[in-house]
Design a protein around this motif. Structure first.
Motif, PDB file in Angstrom:
ATOM      1  N   HIS A 380       0.827  -1.215   0.000  1.00 53.61           N
ATOM      2  CA  HIS A 380       0.000   0.000   0.000  1.00 53.61           C
ATOM      3  C   HIS A 380       0.857   1.260   0.000  1.00 53.61           C
ATOM      4  O   HIS A 380       0.561   2.215  -0.717  1.00 53.61           O
ATOM      5  N   ASP A 383       2.460   1.383  -3.604  1.00 54.65           N
ATOM      6  CA  ASP A 383       1.528   1.551  -4.745  1.00 54.65           C
ATOM      7  C   ASP A 383       0.629   2.772  -4.582  1.00 54.65           C
ATOM      8  O   ASP A 383       0.378   3.494  -5.539  1.00 54.65           O
ATOM      9  N   ASP A 384       0.134   2.996  -3.377  1.00 56.14           N
ATOM     10  CA  ASP A 384      -0.853   4.073  -3.203  1.00 56.14           C
ATOM     11  C   ASP A 384      -0.196   5.423  -2.899  1.00 56.14           C
ATOM     12  O   ASP A 384      -0.771   6.463  -3.184  1.00 56.14           O
ATOM     13  N   TYR A 385       0.985   5.381  -2.268  1.00 59.52           N
ATOM     14  CA  TYR A 385       1.591   6.665  -1.837  1.00 59.52           C
ATOM     15  C   TYR A 385       2.999   6.895  -2.394  1.00 59.52           C
ATOM     16  O   TYR A 385       3.640   7.873  -2.031  1.00 59.52           O
TER      17      TYR A 385
END
Ligand code: SF4
Length: 424
Positions: A380, A383-385
């Motif tokens: 996470h 990939d997200d930040y």
């Protein structure tokens, strides 16, 4: 400039001068344990995350076997103790703090080797892990002493207010029952004024520690893990005493001087890192190797977590007026009981606030509660930040589980990635 002025001028001397005082404070903690035995005062083993303040408030001398286990590791005894525990049948995969303690007790080790004395009773809680409870069950049986355990439900993202209040009352009831338990075992009476004083000291200690972490946001960072890894011990062995507050204030003052002069713990700071997990107590020098790449760890969730007063609902007024209820709230909001969603959010905020370039995640082969969800956390964050992360496999107390060269190679490659990102 006088010789005295020269000596207090902040320098890049890596460890703060004030941190040298830690040895004396911890030495006095161990002396207090010896003194308690000489005076026939009640003593208790306590797990980290348990309300040690309540022991101080009832004039019971705490001993934390986890702290002693780190002493064993630092003195290079832990592997021997762990192997003794394994020879008794405890698995290779179990918590190495637990096995260090089992081996130390079996060997009748002294405190300088990380041994612990037989206590009047034991206090555990499952707030951080179930191992704590099982560990003290095993040892309470061995020593034939009473054991009180506090059960703490975990708050997750969809916990309702009604459930939260129920959890809080459930813990509060157990804490009051624990007071009854201590009164019965020790003959000491609960004194509200004592409890208030201890709570105030605990609050003040934690707040200075948090202030120190605020200074670590500065670039360059004035404090490295040389100060924080060891500096954390008073937070869980002595919350409630005045002495460590003075030490932390001295650390703060010296770090602030560095900040004011624009001086960092490293002479040159190119990479700012976060380290998640328990350090390798048997080889703290290992972290110093980051300096060859001008990299510094500026934040560790583990060492910050023990400053416990992070829940905005728990005000100083509440701590002073309702110490037991405040303790229940704190136990519910301890950093390490966060669910994955909250953990990701906290990491993301921390990376921003402390200007962190990359995160080192210690996949601790001993501590499954701490390592659980680590691969999801990494995914996470990346990939997200877009936060670079590296997972390191090792163990906090068992040197057999750290491959020093391989890990260092991994870190070097990771730093190279951070360097390339800075160029683009
Ligand atoms: S290291 Fe992990 S498993 Fe061991 S006592 Fe601590 S939290 Fe529990």
């Amino acid at each position: 400039m006088s010789a005295k002025e020269k000596s207090i001028k902040p320098q890049h001397n890596k460890m703060l001068n004030a941190t040298q005082g830690l040895k004396n404070i911890m030495g006095r903690h161990f002396l207090a344990i010896e003194q308690a035995y000489r005076d026939g005062k009640p003593t208790a083993w306590a797990t980290s995350g348990s309300p040690v303040e309540m022991l101080y408030a009832m004039d019971v001398q705490p001993m934390l076997p986890e702290n002693s286990a780190t002493v064993s590791a630092a003195q290079k005894y832990s592997q021997n103790f762990i192997e003794l525990a394994e020879a008794e049948g405890f698995s290779y995969d179990l918590c190495s703090y637990f096995k260090t303690n089992v081996g130390a007790v079996l060997s009748n080790a002294g405190m300088a080797e990380g041994g612990t004395r037989k206590p009047s009773f034991m206090l555990s809680t499952d707030v951080i892990c179930d191992t704590h409870v099982n560990w003290f069950q095993v040892q309470a049986e061995r020593f034939n002493v009473p054991h009180y355990s506090i059960d703490v439900p975990h708050v997750v993202s969809n916990t309702t207010n009604r459930q939260y209040n129920y959890f809080k009352n459930y813990i509060t009831e157990q804490l009051y029952e624990f007071i009854d338990f201590m009164q019965e075992v020790t003959g000491h009476e609960y004194n509200e004024e004592n409890a208030r004083q201890v709570s105030e000291n605990s609050w003040n200690l934690s707040k200075v520690w948090q202030d120190i972490y605020e200074l670590r946001k500065c670039i360059p960072c004035p404090i490295s893990t040389r100060d924080t890894f060891g500096g954390l011990f008073p937070l869980f062995t002595m919350p409630g005493l005045k002495e460590p507050i003075k030490l932390y204030k001295r650390m703060y003052k010296e770090a602030k001087m560095r900040v004011d002069e624009g001086i960092g713990a490293l002479e040159k700071e190119d990479f700012r890192l976060m380290f998640e997990g328990i350090p390798f107590w048997y080889n703290l020098k290992y972290f110093g190797q980051l300096e060859r790449w001008n990299a510094i760890i500026v934040y560790e969730p583990y060492t910050y977590a023990f400053s416990k007063y992070m829940n905005p609902k728990v005000t100083k007024e509440m701590v002073l007026n309702k110490p037991i209820e405040a303790m229940s709230e704190l136990m519910l909001s301890f950093w390490y009981v966060y669910d994955l969603e909250t953990r990701i959010k906290k990491f993301e905020e921390t990376v921003k606030d402390w200007s962190i370039d990359g995160v080192l995640l210690h996949n601790n082969l001993s501590c499954r509660p701490n390592s659980c969800g680590m691969y999801d956390l990494k995914r996470h964050l990346m990939d997200d930040y877009d936060i670079p992360c590296l997972i390191i496999d090792a163990d906090m107390n068992d040197p057999r589980k750290l491959n020093e060269t391989q890990t260092l190679n991994q870190i070097e490659s990771f730093i190279e990635i951070l360097r390339q990102r800075k160029k683009t």
